[in-house]
Design a protein around this motif. Sequence first.
Motif, PDB file in Angstrom:
ATOM      1  N   CYS A 180       0.830  -1.203   0.000  1.00  0.00           N
ATOM      2  CA  CYS A 180       0.000   0.000   0.000  1.00  0.00           C
ATOM      3  C   CYS A 180       0.867   1.258   0.000  1.00  0.00           C
ATOM      4  CB  CYS A 180      -0.937  -0.017   1.204  1.00  0.00           C
ATOM      5  SG  CYS A 180      -2.141   1.324   1.220  1.00  0.00           S
ATOM      6  N   ASP A 181       1.944   1.250   0.786  1.00  0.00           N
ATOM      7  CA  ASP A 181       2.833   2.414   0.832  1.00  0.00           C
ATOM      8  C   ASP A 181       3.484   2.661  -0.526  1.00  0.00           C
ATOM      9  OD1 ASP A 181       2.264   2.719   3.505  1.00  0.00           O
ATOM     10  OD2 ASP A 181       3.954   1.481   4.160  1.00  0.00           O
ATOM     11  N   ARG A 182       3.952   1.606  -1.156  1.00  0.00           N
ATOM     12  CA  ARG A 182       4.619   1.761  -2.449  1.00  0.00           C
ATOM     13  C   ARG A 182       3.635   2.210  -3.524  1.00  0.00           C
ATOM     14  NH1 ARG A 182       7.336  -2.832  -0.291  1.00  0.00           N
ATOM     15  NH2 ARG A 182       6.091  -4.348  -1.444  1.00  0.00           N
ATOM     16  N   LEU A 183       2.417   1.715  -3.468  1.00  0.00           N
ATOM     17  CA  LEU A 183       1.407   2.151  -4.429  1.00  0.00           C
ATOM     18  C   LEU A 183       1.049   3.615  -4.228  1.00  0.00           C
ATOM     19  CD1 LEU A 183      -1.051  -0.897  -4.460  1.00  0.00           C
ATOM     20  CD2 LEU A 183       0.355  -0.103  -6.358  1.00  0.00           C
ATOM     21  N   ARG A 184       0.980   4.035  -2.985  1.00  0.00           N
ATOM     22  CA  ARG A 184       0.587   5.413  -2.673  1.00  0.00           C
ATOM     23  C   ARG A 184       1.595   6.413  -3.235  1.00  0.00           C
ATOM     24  NH1 ARG A 184       0.246   4.694   2.402  1.00  0.00           N
ATOM     25  NH2 ARG A 184      -1.991   4.215   2.571  1.00  0.00           N
ATOM     26  N   GLN A 185       2.853   5.998  -3.353  1.00  0.00           N
ATOM     27  CA  GLN A 185       3.898   6.895  -3.842  1.00  0.00           C
ATOM     28  C   GLN A 185       4.038   6.886  -5.366  1.00  0.00           C
ATOM     29  OE1 GLN A 185       7.380   5.528  -1.790  1.00  0.00           O
ATOM     30  NE2 GLN A 185       6.514   5.904   0.251  1.00  0.00           N
ATOM     31  N   ASP A 186       3.333   5.983  -6.045  1.00  0.00           N
ATOM     32  CA  ASP A 186       3.479   5.866  -7.497  1.00  0.00           C
ATOM     33  C   ASP A 186       2.750   7.015  -8.191  1.00  0.00           C
ATOM     34  OD1 ASP A 186       3.093   4.991 -10.287  1.00  0.00           O
ATOM     35  OD2 ASP A 186       3.967   3.125  -9.573  1.00  0.00           O
ATOM     36  N   PRO A 187       3.429   7.790  -9.036  1.00  0.00           N
ATOM     37  CA  PRO A 187       2.766   8.931  -9.699  1.00  0.00           C
ATOM     38  C   PRO A 187       1.754   8.498 -10.766  1.00  0.00           C
ATOM     39  CG  PRO A 187       4.999   8.653 -10.513  1.00  0.00           C
ATOM     40  CD  PRO A 187       4.856   7.696  -9.365  1.00  0.00           C
ATOM     41  N   HIS A 188       1.836   7.266 -11.219  1.00  0.00           N
ATOM     42  CA  HIS A 188       0.942   6.793 -12.279  1.00  0.00           C
ATOM     43  C   HIS A 188      -0.053   5.757 -11.741  1.00  0.00           C
ATOM     44  CE1 HIS A 188       3.599   8.823 -15.086  1.00  0.00           C
ATOM     45  NE2 HIS A 188       4.629   8.134 -14.612  1.00  0.00           N
ATOM     46  N   LEU A 189      -0.410   5.870 -10.483  1.00  0.00           N
ATOM     47  CA  LEU A 189      -1.241   4.849  -9.829  1.00  0.00           C
ATOM     48  C   LEU A 189      -2.557   4.622 -10.565  1.00  0.00           C
ATOM     49  CD1 LEU A 189      -1.847   3.003  -7.409  1.00  0.00           C
ATOM     50  CD2 LEU A 189      -2.772   5.011  -6.222  1.00  0.00           C
ATOM     51  N   ALA A 190      -3.301   5.681 -10.850  1.00  0.00           N
ATOM     52  CA  ALA A 190      -4.635   5.520 -11.435  1.00  0.00           C
ATOM     53  C   ALA A 190      -4.568   4.836 -12.805  1.00  0.00           C
ATOM     54  CB  ALA A 190      -5.319   6.882 -11.557  1.00  0.00           C
TER      55      ALA A 190
END
Length: 907
Positions: A180-190
């Motif tokens: 979850c932490d690594r996903l939250r920091q991803d600029p292209h998550l959506a």
Amino acid sequence: MTATVTTATAATAATATADTTGLLVGAVRAGRTAEVVALLDGMTDAQRRACFPELKAVRQELRTARWSAESRRAHPALHAAGAACQTGAAAVANWLAAVDMRWSQASPAVLLHVLGDRDRGWLADVAHRLAQRPATSNVSYELMAGLVRLSGCPVPTTDAYVRGWLLHIGGSWQRAGTVCDRLRQDPHLAELVGALFRTEGVGAQLGWLSGDGPESWTSALARLTAEGALDRRAMIDACVARLLRGGAPAELRVFLRLLRDLALSQEEERGRTADWTALASDAMPTVASHAQSVLGALALAGELPPRQLAEATDAVLFRTEKKLVRAQLVLLGKVLAKDPAGADELLPAAARAFGHEDSDAQERALKLVERHVGKVTSAGVREELAGAAEQLIPALRTRAVRTLGATPPDAPTVCHEEVLPPPPQSVRLAPAAASVVEAAEEISALLASGSDVSAFERALDGLVRHAHRDRDALLEALEPVVARRWWAEAELRHGHPSDDFFARRHELFDGARAFDLLLATLCGKVRTDTLHRVVQEGLTNSGCAHNSLARAFEARVWEVAHRLRTDPQPFLLATPTWGTGLLDPDALVDRLDAYRRAGARVAAVDFGQALLRVWRDDRSAALAAAERAAALGTEEGERLARRLTTERTDPSATRWTADARILLAMGEVPDLQAEEFPAALRLLGRPVSPGSSHWYCSHWSGGMRSHWFALLPERPELVAARLLRDVSEVAVNDQRGAAATVLPRLADSDGEAGEAVHLCVAYGLGARHAEDRLAAVDALLILAARGRLCADRLGADLGQLVRRGAVKPARLADAVRTAAATGANATVWAVLRHVLPVLLADLATGATTPSTRGLGELLSVAAECAERTGAAGVLPHLSSVADRRGTSRLVTQARRLRDALAAAPAA
């Protein structure tokens, strides 16, 4: 003066370039990546381009010894240097993703350093070209993501990029924070999360990456959705759409878990009623069960109108899964108890279960209708319910006469018409190819996709004929075929010539491997002394049960190869007349006569195989051909005449049990042990011992088994006894495929079906996998259609196998239900009437065995077959089970069967 200076300057520049190139290539060969990077940083674009031809030559040189220490040392540096010294985006992408670079690459950091000074548009082009590669190309995600970051381009959402992103975020080597932490920091998550729902196969990858705990991907995505990092409506819509699209169960389970983690509100669920109905109708059982529970909760909360619930019920009751059908009927009962006003719409929907294949579902539906029929206000609905009751089984329909006013069933009559498939017709082999081009095309097709007996034998005879007529023309036609074979190069990877490879690994696993040997012989890749040694000394005993079958096939192929080199035959004697392997006796006499007139030398194994294939069951035709053969005045003609006039001797067979299995041991076959047969063929007459299974067996290819049956086309028992252990694995150890490859050929064989054939069918009917069970059902029906099925023997074998735990009753019930559904009710009943007494006897004595679980399913199929065929009589031990208390499936189906057998059919 100016021209002289210019020339000197150009020469100096050329010398400098040559020196720089030499330094770069030397550093690449030594594997000094840091030095390579330093040299590249000091070069101009022109100097880099000038270095590339030398780097390309180094790459070509290393390809010849891809796994050497020198190659492994140089490849990372070569990978970086080659990418930096090219200017075209397509060329760089091809270099970076090349197959020969795949397992020894430069690090992403190094590659980003040497490429980072390029134009942003160029970097974006390379990034998207790499992302378009298949995921199996193993392009580094860190490299692609770094190029996207440097170029500022839109993130690719291709299969390779999304899968790389999954591994990067969820890999076990990641130590910084949770998923979850690594996903939250991803600029292209959506963008990337949206691509998850569009990329096939990622669901299974999500499942094994992080499981289903609190730190799983689904939990992380649900948490980010709750935080607002992901749009909730878009997530729910995408998840439901992915479930509606269907796919592999392992994948859909992950998206279903995500949907549950999203915890939809009642309002969100109510807005997707049509989706839940569609999922309950067509989705895999786990997904359908969830959709059914959602619809049930809405219905009990008064949020689902009776009309929509009736539509969903129509869809669910059409399914074969009993659990879903029962759950739907229970739901209807709860809804009607809470709101009787919906009876007019819901009871006709419940009556759809009157025609369900499961009699238990029929009874549950009838109880539901009986309980609530008083709430119906429309006379038309009552008439509809009474009409639907005609689909019920006889016992339930009689009850519906009293409760629903249904039409009484007619008196039972013996009017069943057994439906069996037409017996298979023997297909004659077409003549061998008339031209070398056609022969080469047939061989190419066989090498590409394998073959059955007909295609193999026709291509083999064509190869022999054209090698005898015009060897050079045949080789010219075969050039495109030979060029693609693994043995075409003089040396193999480890330095062994193809000749030694064939000599050491003579197992011919299928028709393609056999033709590899023959073509390599034609092309001079196999030495004559190797061929001579194998033909004279024979082949190594593999020590497994398949040894005699494999050696007989292989000996003929090696003999053909030897004759191609030393004394080409005009044609083969053993080429069958029909696709099963049978050889017409008159055709064999004609071939021997042609050999006599041409003065050709008969090949021992080829002629021995012809004798094994010659058709002897038609005695009048065999005796007439024997007279013609004797009149030839040759030794082979006399042997053929004796073969055609000699009665066949069948070996003795005894049962051999081990663990849950029942296998067969067979004695010697005297007529196959005659000295006139070559040693490799005499193996077929040796005794068969189930205990001779070797610890290692190389005959794993199913493609070879069809050729084994063609060795003895009139004696399938001798082949079935040797394959019985293989077929038993599909039931005992849940393996896949053996029954599907063996049983169709057993059923199509021209000989009588004995103990071994029936045991193979019995194991197939209890197979773990559906394709094996379907093959067993087909074999059962074909044997019955040909009059070769002994229902008593098959039923007794099945009873003992179920009792020993080798065959599970539920699997057997599924197989025989499938057979009965084709219209073969009498055949199925004839088998089950010998299976059930063995299993019911255990219940009568109070014994607890594997056979007691799932017995209710078998009784259900037996009862249906008895009702349809008008079977009557007494089944041993049935009454003791039917007289038990309770309403379990076992007891109710035992009562149903007893009632069906007790009914007196009218003449």
